[in-house]
Design a protein around this motif. Sequence first.
Motif, PDB file in Angstrom:
ATOM      1  N   ALA A   6       0.839  -1.070   0.050  1.00 18.29           N
ATOM      2  CA  ALA A   6       0.010   0.048   0.014  1.00 18.29           C
ATOM      3  C   ALA A   6       0.870   1.271  -0.067  1.00 18.29           C
ATOM      4  CB  ALA A   6      -0.901   0.048   1.245  1.00 18.29           C
ATOM      5  N   TYR A   7       1.967   1.308   0.797  1.00 13.30           N
ATOM      6  CA  TYR A   7       2.964   2.368   0.954  1.00 13.30           C
ATOM      7  C   TYR A   7       3.568   2.481  -0.544  1.00 13.30           C
ATOM      8  CZ  TYR A   7       6.357   5.520   2.433  1.00 13.30           C
ATOM      9  OH  TYR A   7       7.253   6.608   2.912  1.00 13.30           O
ATOM     10  N   LEU A   8       4.083   1.492  -1.349  1.00 13.29           N
ATOM     11  CA  LEU A   8       4.574   1.761  -2.497  1.00 13.29           C
ATOM     12  C   LEU A   8       3.518   1.968  -3.344  1.00 13.29           C
ATOM     13  CD1 LEU A   8       6.877  -1.640  -2.388  1.00 13.29           C
ATOM     14  CD2 LEU A   8       7.356   0.898  -2.359  1.00 13.29           C
ATOM     15  N   SER A   9       2.462   1.694  -3.337  1.00 10.81           N
ATOM     16  CA  SER A   9       1.406   1.990  -4.428  1.00 10.81           C
ATOM     17  C   SER A   9       0.969   3.613  -4.341  1.00 10.81           C
ATOM     18  CB  SER A   9       0.060   1.372  -4.170  1.00 10.81           C
ATOM     19  OG  SER A   9       0.055  -0.097  -4.367  1.00 10.81           O
ATOM     20  N   ALA A  10       0.947   4.150  -2.947  1.00  8.28           N
ATOM     21  CA  ALA A  10       0.768   5.449  -2.892  1.00  8.28           C
ATOM     22  C   ALA A  10       1.992   6.327  -3.368  1.00  8.28           C
ATOM     23  CB  ALA A  10       0.904   6.062  -1.094  1.00  8.28           C
ATOM     24  N   VAL A  11       3.158   5.622  -3.090  1.00  9.79           N
ATOM     25  CA  VAL A  11       4.462   6.581  -3.638  1.00  9.79           C
ATOM     26  C   VAL A  11       4.289   6.564  -5.209  1.00  9.79           C
ATOM     27  CG1 VAL A  11       6.935   6.404  -3.791  1.00  9.79           C
ATOM     28  CG2 VAL A  11       5.813   6.231  -1.557  1.00  9.79           C
ATOM     29  N   GLU A  16       4.475  11.415  -2.250  1.00  6.09           N
ATOM     30  CA  GLU A  16       5.834  11.195  -1.818  1.00  6.09           C
ATOM     31  C   GLU A  16       5.750  10.771  -0.296  1.00  6.09           C
ATOM     32  OE1 GLU A  16       8.920  13.930  -2.816  1.00  6.09           O
ATOM     33  OE2 GLU A  16       7.821  14.123  -4.994  1.00  6.09           O
ATOM     34  N   CYS A  17       5.072  11.204   0.468  1.00  6.22           N
ATOM     35  CA  CYS A  17       5.095  10.942   2.025  1.00  6.22           C
ATOM     36  C   CYS A  17       3.541  10.491   2.473  1.00  6.22           C
ATOM     37  CB  CYS A  17       5.501  12.275   2.725  1.00  6.22           C
ATOM     38  SG  CYS A  17       7.038  12.431   2.351  1.00  6.22           S
ATOM     39  N   PRO A  18       3.330   9.157   1.910  1.00 10.33           N
ATOM     40  CA  PRO A  18       1.890   8.630   2.526  1.00 10.33           C
ATOM     41  C   PRO A  18       1.851   8.759   3.904  1.00 10.33           C
ATOM     42  CG  PRO A  18       3.285   7.132   1.344  1.00 10.33           C
ATOM     43  CD  PRO A  18       4.084   8.234   1.447  1.00 10.33           C
ATOM     44  N   ASN A  19       0.576   9.085   4.503  1.00 13.95           N
ATOM     45  CA  ASN A  19       0.190   8.822   5.924  1.00 13.95           C
ATOM     46  C   ASN A  19      -0.621   7.630   6.119  1.00 13.95           C
ATOM     47  OD1 ASN A  19      -2.185   9.659   5.340  1.00 13.95           O
ATOM     48  ND2 ASN A  19      -1.618  11.663   5.522  1.00 13.95           N
ATOM     49  N   SER A  20      -0.768   7.535   7.375  1.00 10.94           N
ATOM     50  CA  SER A  20      -1.695   6.249   7.477  1.00 10.94           C
ATOM     51  C   SER A  20      -3.189   6.337   7.208  1.00 10.94           C
ATOM     52  CB  SER A  20      -2.150   6.132   9.223  1.00 10.94           C
ATOM     53  OG  SER A  20      -2.738   7.232   9.587  1.00 10.94           O
ATOM     54  N   LYS A  24      -4.765   3.521   4.827  1.00 10.34           N
ATOM     55  CA  LYS A  24      -5.957   2.689   5.080  1.00 10.34           C
ATOM     56  C   LYS A  24      -6.976   2.832   3.976  1.00 10.34           C
ATOM     57  CE  LYS A  24      -5.979   3.514  10.171  1.00 10.34           C
ATOM     58  NZ  LYS A  24      -6.577   4.024  11.208  1.00 10.34           N
ATOM     59  N   LYS A  25      -6.788   3.855   3.374  1.00 11.63           N
ATOM     60  CA  LYS A  25      -7.845   4.289   2.001  1.00 11.63           C
ATOM     61  C   LYS A  25      -7.466   3.068   1.068  1.00 11.63           C
ATOM     62  CE  LYS A  25      -9.499   7.613  -1.256  1.00 11.63           C
ATOM     63  NZ  LYS A  25      -9.049   8.935  -1.654  1.00 11.63           N
ATOM     64  N   ILE A  26      -6.334   2.910   0.586  1.00  7.61           N
ATOM     65  CA  ILE A  26      -5.846   2.021  -0.337  1.00  7.61           C
ATOM     66  C   ILE A  26      -6.218   0.614   0.168  1.00  7.61           C
ATOM     67  CG2 ILE A  26      -3.689   0.826  -1.462  1.00  7.61           C
ATOM     68  CD1 ILE A  26      -2.525   3.581  -1.279  1.00  7.61           C
ATOM     69  N   LEU A  27      -5.904   0.077   1.143  1.00 10.93           N
ATOM     70  CA  LEU A  27      -6.281  -1.187   1.675  1.00 10.93           C
ATOM     71  C   LEU A  27      -7.553  -1.285   2.041  1.00 10.93           C
ATOM     72  CD1 LEU A  27      -3.256  -1.285   4.371  1.00 10.93           C
ATOM     73  CD2 LEU A  27      -3.456  -2.636   2.128  1.00 10.93           C
ATOM     74  N   ASP A  28      -8.420  -0.410   2.389  1.00 11.87           N
ATOM     75  CA  ASP A  28      -9.838  -0.519   2.544  1.00 11.87           C
ATOM     76  C   ASP A  28     -10.563  -0.555   1.052  1.00 11.87           C
ATOM     77  OD1 ASP A  28      -9.866  -0.305   5.133  1.00 11.87           O
ATOM     78  OD2 ASP A  28     -10.519   1.894   5.269  1.00 11.87           O
ATOM     79  N   SER A  29      -9.957  -0.139   0.113  1.00 12.77           N
ATOM     80  CA  SER A  29     -10.577  -0.119  -1.190  1.00 12.77           C
ATOM     81  C   SER A  29     -10.433  -1.637  -1.760  1.00 12.77           C
ATOM     82  CB  SER A  29      -9.924   0.852  -2.091  1.00 12.77           C
ATOM     83  OG  SER A  29      -8.557   0.029  -2.391  1.00 12.77           O
ATOM     84  N   VAL A  30      -9.683  -2.481  -1.273  1.00  8.59           N
ATOM     85  CA  VAL A  30      -9.690  -3.943  -1.519  1.00  8.59           C
ATOM     86  C   VAL A  30     -10.109  -4.756  -0.448  1.00  8.59           C
ATOM     87  CG1 VAL A  30      -7.880  -3.576  -3.556  1.00  8.59           C
ATOM     88  CG2 VAL A  30      -7.158  -3.934  -1.152  1.00  8.59           C
ATOM     89  N   GLY A  31     -10.849  -4.235   0.355  1.00 11.33           N
ATOM     90  CA  GLY A  31     -11.384  -4.993   1.591  1.00 11.33           C
ATOM     91  C   GLY A  31     -10.322  -5.560   2.572  1.00 11.33           C
ATOM     92  N   ILE A  32      -9.289  -5.031   2.870  1.00 10.99           N
ATOM     93  CA  ILE A  32      -8.364  -5.562   3.735  1.00 10.99           C
ATOM     94  C   ILE A  32      -8.436  -4.704   5.213  1.00 10.99           C
ATOM     95  CG2 ILE A  32      -5.827  -5.797   4.417  1.00 10.99           C
ATOM     96  CD1 ILE A  32      -5.295  -6.173   1.493  1.00 10.99           C
ATOM     97  N   ILE A  39       0.811  -0.133  10.224  1.00 14.84           N
ATOM     98  CA  ILE A  39       0.655   0.853   9.365  1.00 14.84           C
ATOM     99  C   ILE A  39       1.703   1.901   9.817  1.00 14.84           C
ATOM    100  CG2 ILE A  39      -0.578   2.883   8.583  1.00 14.84           C
ATOM    101  CD1 ILE A  39      -2.937   1.310   8.418  1.00 14.84           C
ATOM    102  N   ASN A  40       1.841   2.428  11.030  1.00 13.35           N
ATOM    103  CA  ASN A  40       2.671   3.208  11.601  1.00 13.35           C
ATOM    104  C   ASN A  40       3.976   2.713  11.518  1.00 13.35           C
ATOM    105  OD1 ASN A  40       0.818   5.118  12.285  1.00 13.35           O
ATOM    106  ND2 ASN A  40       0.444   4.485  14.146  1.00 13.35           N
ATOM    107  N   LYS A  41       4.265   1.369  11.602  1.00 14.71           N
ATOM    108  CA  LYS A  41       5.741   0.953  11.779  1.00 14.71           C
ATOM    109  C   LYS A  41       6.278   1.155  10.251  1.00 14.71           C
ATOM    110  CE  LYS A  41       8.573  -2.913  12.698  1.00 14.71           C
ATOM    111  NZ  LYS A  41       8.661  -4.303  13.363  1.00 14.71           N
ATOM    112  N   VAL A  42       5.345   0.578   9.413  1.00 14.84           N
ATOM    113  CA  VAL A  42       5.783   0.900   7.770  1.00 14.84           C
ATOM    114  C   VAL A  42       6.237   2.316   7.529  1.00 14.84           C
ATOM    115  CG1 VAL A  42       4.864   0.576   5.591  1.00 14.84           C
ATOM    116  CG2 VAL A  42       4.792  -0.974   7.073  1.00 14.84           C
ATOM    117  N   ILE A  43       5.174   3.257   7.745  1.00 16.91           N
ATOM    118  CA  ILE A  43       5.425   4.480   7.610  1.00 16.91           C
ATOM    119  C   ILE A  43       6.732   5.171   8.368  1.00 16.91           C
ATOM    120  CG2 ILE A  43       4.533   6.918   8.018  1.00 16.91           C
ATOM    121  CD1 ILE A  43       1.579   5.703   7.562  1.00 16.91           C
ATOM    122  N   ASN A  44       6.876   4.792   9.481  1.00 18.37           N
ATOM    123  CA  ASN A  44       8.256   5.216  10.130  1.00 18.37           C
ATOM    124  C   ASN A  44       9.348   4.863   9.456  1.00 18.37           C
ATOM    125  OD1 ASN A  44       6.595   6.676  12.047  1.00 18.37           O
ATOM    126  ND2 ASN A  44       6.629   4.999  13.522  1.00 18.37           N
TER     127      ASN A  44
END
Length: 100
Positions: A6-11, A16-20, A24-32, A39-44
Amino acid sequence: MRYIAAYLSAVLSGNECPNSKDLKKILDSVGIETDDEHINKVINELNGKNIEEVIAQGNGKLASMPAGGAIVVSVGASSAAEKKVEKEESDDDMGCGLFH
């Protein structure tokens, strides 16, 4: 992996700096369902880093890992002896056992 994807998709879509909220919007769009901790760990870990460099470093690490390869199996003396006996017995009949 889903959070990283999801982070890579956003980038890759230009953020360039996706937030939580973005992830969430990306993952929710595919039912995850999402977990804020993950999420916070990946972003950090990825925020502010050049994604191409991170991928290149990962590929370098994967290349240094052994993949597949031969499996060494040790055969015990008794097993080897049984195989020798079987081979000798099959050689004695010279293939004539097939016609009995």
